[in-house]
Scaffold this active site. Structure first.
Site, PDB file in Angstrom:
ATOM      1  N   SER A 116       0.817  -1.210   0.000  1.00  0.00           N
ATOM      2  CA  SER A 116       0.000   0.000   0.000  1.00  0.00           C
ATOM      3  C   SER A 116       0.849   1.258   0.000  1.00  0.00           C
ATOM      4  O   SER A 116       1.955   1.284   0.565  1.00  0.00           O
ATOM      5  CB  SER A 116      -0.900  -0.010   1.241  1.00  0.00           C
ATOM      6  OG  SER A 116      -1.528   1.230   1.432  1.00  0.00           O
ATOM      7  N   TYR A 140      -1.750   0.216  10.282  1.00  0.00           N
ATOM      8  CA  TYR A 140      -1.921  -0.507   9.017  1.00  0.00           C
ATOM      9  C   TYR A 140      -0.701  -0.311   8.131  1.00  0.00           C
ATOM     10  O   TYR A 140      -0.118  -1.282   7.633  1.00  0.00           O
ATOM     11  CB  TYR A 140      -3.183  -0.042   8.296  1.00  0.00           C
ATOM     12  CG  TYR A 140      -3.255  -0.557   6.871  1.00  0.00           C
ATOM     13  CD1 TYR A 140      -3.368  -1.918   6.617  1.00  0.00           C
ATOM     14  CD2 TYR A 140      -3.187   0.321   5.784  1.00  0.00           C
ATOM     15  CE1 TYR A 140      -3.419  -2.396   5.310  1.00  0.00           C
ATOM     16  CE2 TYR A 140      -3.239  -0.150   4.487  1.00  0.00           C
ATOM     17  CZ  TYR A 140      -3.349  -1.499   4.253  1.00  0.00           C
ATOM     18  OH  TYR A 140      -3.388  -1.970   2.964  1.00  0.00           O
ATOM     19  N   LYS A 144       2.199  -3.188   6.899  1.00  0.00           N
ATOM     20  CA  LYS A 144       2.524  -3.461   5.500  1.00  0.00           C
ATOM     21  C   LYS A 144       4.019  -3.247   5.240  1.00  0.00           C
ATOM     22  O   LYS A 144       4.641  -4.010   4.492  1.00  0.00           O
ATOM     23  CB  LYS A 144       1.686  -2.568   4.579  1.00  0.00           C
ATOM     24  CG  LYS A 144       0.254  -3.047   4.398  1.00  0.00           C
ATOM     25  CD  LYS A 144       0.219  -4.406   3.692  1.00  0.00           C
ATOM     26  CE  LYS A 144      -1.179  -4.852   3.368  1.00  0.00           C
ATOM     27  NZ  LYS A 144      -1.209  -6.177   2.696  1.00  0.00           N
TER      28      LYS A 144
END
Length: 327
Positions: A116, A140, A144
């Site tokens: 991402s 988040y 990642k």
């Protein structure tokens, strides 16, 4: 050839399975169905399993004689990650660790990772190229980034071949109407605007109208999910030729503001979008747009379906399909 697609019952994963099948590759879907949908698994068998369950992964990799992995399985809500960081580290990081262990033990040496632009955090400059510092600002994004670093370390230690694909804003739906976008809760701007227009959801809240952008609302780079799926196949095809590991952005290089999205939704649907306006969300940068030269050079990737009207039209058809209206 058979590949394991973790999270293959989800939005991007299921669209990628369709592309893989069209290329003669059988996708074996491994999904807990916590967020995925059984009806989205159409191009190969479904194994219902948890990415943290190494025994289930070993069984799947062995029984189906898997040759490579596409790894989509993850928790992926930024706001939720702030409230539940423990779950995000458990599923995203520990789950990826179990997957890499299982791959190593079964001799599967190729992986394409769904990552991402959240790994960049607030960018130093726009458009964002792959050389910019990765400074994620939420759990988040941090999970990642850790997954990306795990792949790099496994490549150094064990010779793992990998491609990391950093999405910007995935949007739209399958052009043939076989797949839709269905999240619970729905956090993506385009489906939320469409739901508001169609009366399928609450009014659209605009988070911030005082950004230093032409109309005061935040700008994002939207790429059609079908184009994303094609990029995954291109990355895999490159790995089969024993290419070096790579990390690439996937976007269009063109940004649209929230107001521009609303205008296009109203044009496509012929309906008005009821809206309310609120303050900025903490950590939201004014502009996120991908630099795309590297993915074009390395993969030969050029989005074909990512003009904004096509994105919104296919998304509208998907929303109507989900909520029972006639396309």
């Amino acid at each position: 050839m058979r590949v394991l697609v973790t999270g293959g019952a989800g939005y991007v994963g299921s669209h990628t399975c369709k592309v893989l099948a069209a290329k003669g590759i059988e996708p074996i879907v491994f999904d807990s169905l916590a967020n995925g949908h059984r009806e989205a698994v159409r191009w190969g068998p479904l194994i219902v399993g948890d990415i943290r369950d190494k025994a289930s992964l070993l069984k799947a990799l062995t029984e189906y004689e898997i040759e490579a992995v596409f790894h989509f399985a993850a928790l992926a809500y930024v706001g939720e990650s702030v409230l539940r960081p423990d779950s995000y580290y458990d599923v995203n990081v520990a789950g990826t660790a179990r997957l890499l262990e299982a791959m190593r033990e079964t001799g599967v040496g190729r992986i394409v990772l769904s990552s991402s632009c959240a790994t960049y955090g607030i960018p130093d400059k726009v458009p964002i190229d792959e050389g910019q510092p990765q400074k994620p600002i939420n759990p988040y994004g941090r999970t990642k980034l850790i997954c990306e670093q795990m792949l790099s370390d496994h490549s150094t230690a064990f010779g793992l071949q990998y491609a990391i694909l950093r999405y910007f804003n995935a949007a739209g739906c399958d052009h043939e109407g076989q797949l839709v976008e269905k999240h619970d809760p729905e956090t993506h701007l385009i489906p939320r605007a469409l739901m508001a227009a169609g009366g399928f959801g609450p009014e659209l809240q605009i988070h911030g109208t005082d950004y230093e952008t032409p109309d005061g609302t935040a700008i994002r780079d939207y790429i059609h999910v079908g184009d994303l799926a094609t990029a995954h196949w291109l990355a895999f095809d490159r790995l089969t030729r024993n290419a070096d590991p790579v990390a690439l952005n996937l976007g269009t290089g063109r940004g649209f503001s929230v107001k521009e999205i609303i205008e296009m939704v109203e044009r496509v649907t012929g309906l008005s979008v009821p809206e309310s306006r609120g303050p900025r969300r903490p950590g939201d940068p004014p502009v996120l747009v991908a630099a795309t030269a590297r993915s074009a050079e390395v993969l030969g990737f050029a989005p074909k379906h990512s003009d904004l009207e096509s994105i919104v039209r296919t998304a509208w058809r998907g929303i109507q399909a989900v909520y029972g209206a006639s396309p």
